[in-house]
Design a protein around this motif. Structure first.
Motif, PDB file in Angstrom:
ATOM      1  N   VAL A  77       0.914  -1.157  -0.173  1.00 24.20           N
ATOM      2  CA  VAL A  77       0.100   0.000   0.086  1.00 24.20           C
ATOM      3  C   VAL A  77       0.926   1.356  -0.058  1.00 24.20           C
ATOM      4  CG1 VAL A  77      -1.855   1.153   1.271  1.00 24.20           C
ATOM      5  CG2 VAL A  77      -1.884  -1.206   1.117  1.00 24.20           C
ATOM      6  N   GLY A  78       0.623   2.240  -0.883  1.00 24.31           N
ATOM      7  CA  GLY A  78       1.047   3.485  -1.055  1.00 24.31           C
ATOM      8  C   GLY A  78       2.584   3.371  -1.859  1.00 24.31           C
ATOM      9  N   GLN A  79       3.372   2.147  -1.875  1.00 22.22           N
ATOM     10  CA  GLN A  79       4.324   2.185  -2.533  1.00 22.22           C
ATOM     11  C   GLN A  79       4.309   1.939  -4.157  1.00 22.22           C
ATOM     12  OE1 GLN A  79       7.125  -1.366  -1.199  1.00 22.22           O
ATOM     13  NE2 GLN A  79       8.238  -1.076  -3.079  1.00 22.22           N
ATOM     14  N   THR A  80       5.227   3.004  -4.592  1.00 29.00           N
ATOM     15  CA  THR A  80       4.956   3.078  -6.085  1.00 29.00           C
ATOM     16  C   THR A  80       5.904   2.292  -6.824  1.00 29.00           C
ATOM     17  OG1 THR A  80       4.087   5.555  -5.800  1.00 29.00           O
ATOM     18  CG2 THR A  80       4.992   4.766  -8.124  1.00 29.00           C
ATOM     19  N   THR A  81       7.262   2.307  -6.495  1.00 27.77           N
ATOM     20  CA  THR A  81       8.177   1.612  -7.308  1.00 27.77           C
ATOM     21  C   THR A  81       8.717   0.291  -6.778  1.00 27.77           C
ATOM     22  OG1 THR A  81       8.934   3.855  -7.918  1.00 27.77           O
ATOM     23  CG2 THR A  81      10.565   2.061  -8.486  1.00 27.77           C
ATOM     24  N   TYR A  82       8.855  -0.711  -7.505  1.00 24.40           N
ATOM     25  CA  TYR A  82       9.461  -1.980  -7.203  1.00 24.40           C
ATOM     26  C   TYR A  82      10.719  -2.397  -7.740  1.00 24.40           C
ATOM     27  CZ  TYR A  82       4.759  -1.931  -5.329  1.00 24.40           C
ATOM     28  OH  TYR A  82       3.712  -1.809  -4.255  1.00 24.40           O
ATOM     29  N   SER A  83      11.670  -2.902  -7.286  1.00 23.97           N
ATOM     30  CA  SER A  83      12.959  -2.917  -7.932  1.00 23.97           C
ATOM     31  C   SER A  83      12.889  -4.300  -8.918  1.00 23.97           C
ATOM     32  CB  SER A  83      14.032  -3.223  -6.881  1.00 23.97           C
ATOM     33  OG  SER A  83      13.873  -4.590  -6.031  1.00 23.97           O
ATOM     34  N   SER A 106       7.576   1.024 -11.841  1.00 21.71           N
ATOM     35  CA  SER A 106       6.695   2.219 -11.388  1.00 21.71           C
ATOM     36  C   SER A 106       4.986   1.785 -11.481  1.00 21.71           C
ATOM     37  CB  SER A 106       7.004   3.310 -11.329  1.00 21.71           C
ATOM     38  OG  SER A 106       8.373   3.563 -10.773  1.00 21.71           O
ATOM     39  N   LEU A 107       4.303   1.700 -10.543  1.00 21.29           N
ATOM     40  CA  LEU A 107       3.019   1.496 -10.613  1.00 21.29           C
ATOM     41  C   LEU A 107       2.009   2.884 -10.438  1.00 21.29           C
ATOM     42  CD1 LEU A 107       2.006  -1.978  -9.130  1.00 21.29           C
ATOM     43  CD2 LEU A 107       2.800  -1.391 -11.496  1.00 21.29           C
ATOM     44  N   TYR A 108       1.288   3.234 -11.375  1.00 21.79           N
ATOM     45  CA  TYR A 108       0.383   4.398 -11.142  1.00 21.79           C
ATOM     46  C   TYR A 108      -1.232   4.092 -11.301  1.00 21.79           C
ATOM     47  CZ  TYR A 108       5.071   6.570 -12.048  1.00 21.79           C
ATOM     48  OH  TYR A 108       6.144   6.850 -11.727  1.00 21.79           O
ATOM     49  N   PRO A 109      -1.843   4.339 -10.118  1.00 23.12           N
ATOM     50  CA  PRO A 109      -1.293   5.269  -9.082  1.00 23.12           C
ATOM     51  C   PRO A 109      -1.051   4.291  -8.158  1.00 23.12           C
ATOM     52  CG  PRO A 109      -3.850   4.913  -9.308  1.00 23.12           C
ATOM     53  CD  PRO A 109      -3.156   4.425 -10.516  1.00 23.12           C
ATOM     54  N   PRO A 110      -0.423   4.563  -7.086  1.00 19.89           N
ATOM     55  CA  PRO A 110       0.149   3.701  -6.111  1.00 19.89           C
ATOM     56  C   PRO A 110      -0.952   2.943  -5.598  1.00 19.89           C
ATOM     57  CG  PRO A 110       0.784   6.059  -5.401  1.00 19.89           C
ATOM     58  CD  PRO A 110      -0.423   6.319  -6.674  1.00 19.89           C
ATOM     59  N   PRO A 111      -0.632   1.513  -5.368  1.00 17.59           N
ATOM     60  CA  PRO A 111      -1.624   0.630  -4.846  1.00 17.59           C
ATOM     61  C   PRO A 111      -2.413   1.130  -3.718  1.00 17.59           C
ATOM     62  CG  PRO A 111       0.633  -0.445  -5.584  1.00 17.59           C
ATOM     63  CD  PRO A 111       0.758   1.052  -5.515  1.00 17.59           C
ATOM     64  N   THR A 112      -3.626   0.673  -3.470  1.00 21.10           N
ATOM     65  CA  THR A 112      -4.214   0.809  -2.413  1.00 21.10           C
ATOM     66  C   THR A 112      -4.658  -0.207  -1.269  1.00 21.10           C
ATOM     67  OG1 THR A 112      -6.397   0.852  -3.544  1.00 21.10           O
ATOM     68  CG2 THR A 112      -5.400   3.266  -3.066  1.00 21.10           C
ATOM     69  N   SER A 113      -4.242  -1.280  -2.005  1.00 19.44           N
ATOM     70  CA  SER A 113      -4.602  -2.757  -1.180  1.00 19.44           C
ATOM     71  C   SER A 113      -3.516  -3.583  -1.615  1.00 19.44           C
ATOM     72  CB  SER A 113      -5.845  -3.266  -1.436  1.00 19.44           C
ATOM     73  OG  SER A 113      -5.969  -3.622  -2.859  1.00 19.44           O
TER      74      SER A 113
END
Length: 132
Positions: A65-71, A125-132
């Motif tokens: 939740v709230g994390q936009t970027t993943y390595s 990066s995911l847009y928008p940041p995940p909410t769940s």
């Protein structure tokens, strides 16, 4: 048996075949650059011929939740597609962030339609940041 050579063996082979043994211009660093470029071009040819054969499908991750970027993995080379496992248990393909509308990404709409991705130097990066 696999066909493997060390970097030193590759350099020596190129120097010998091209008669560059005593060259002041073709240094080991230049040879390394040329060899890396040749390996990359060869890999691109293999992918262009049959990209699904060389696809690595093992990199799955759980969103936070709230994390936009993943390595991405250290051996990451090329992105084929991004999918999201939706609440029905189905995999849904995500679309990339379009350059023309990158500043107008909104967070409304259904969960599987609103998510988009962007690949950058820091990761996926995911847009928008995940909410769940």
């Amino acid at each position: 048996m696999s066909y493997t050579w060390t970097l030193l063996q590759l350099r020596t082979s190129v120097q010998t075949l091209g008669q560059y043994e005593n060259s002041q211009d073709i240094t080991p660093s230049v040879l390394t650059e040329v060899l890396n470029d040749a390996l990359e071009e060869s890999y691109n040819i293999c992918i262009a011929c049959d990209d699904d054969y060389y696809a690595k499908l093992s990199n799955t991750f759980t969103t936070v939740v709230g994390q936009t970027t993943y390595s991405v993995p250290g051996d990451f080379y090329n992105l084929r597609k991004v999918e999201l496992l939706d609440y029905n248990g189905r995999w849904v393909r995500l679309m990339p962030v379009p350059i023309d509308t990158a500043t107008s990404i909104t967070s409304y709409g259904s969960a599987r339609r609103r998510y988009r991705y962007r690949l950058a130097f820091d990761g996926l990066s995911l847009y928008p940041p995940p909410t769940s």
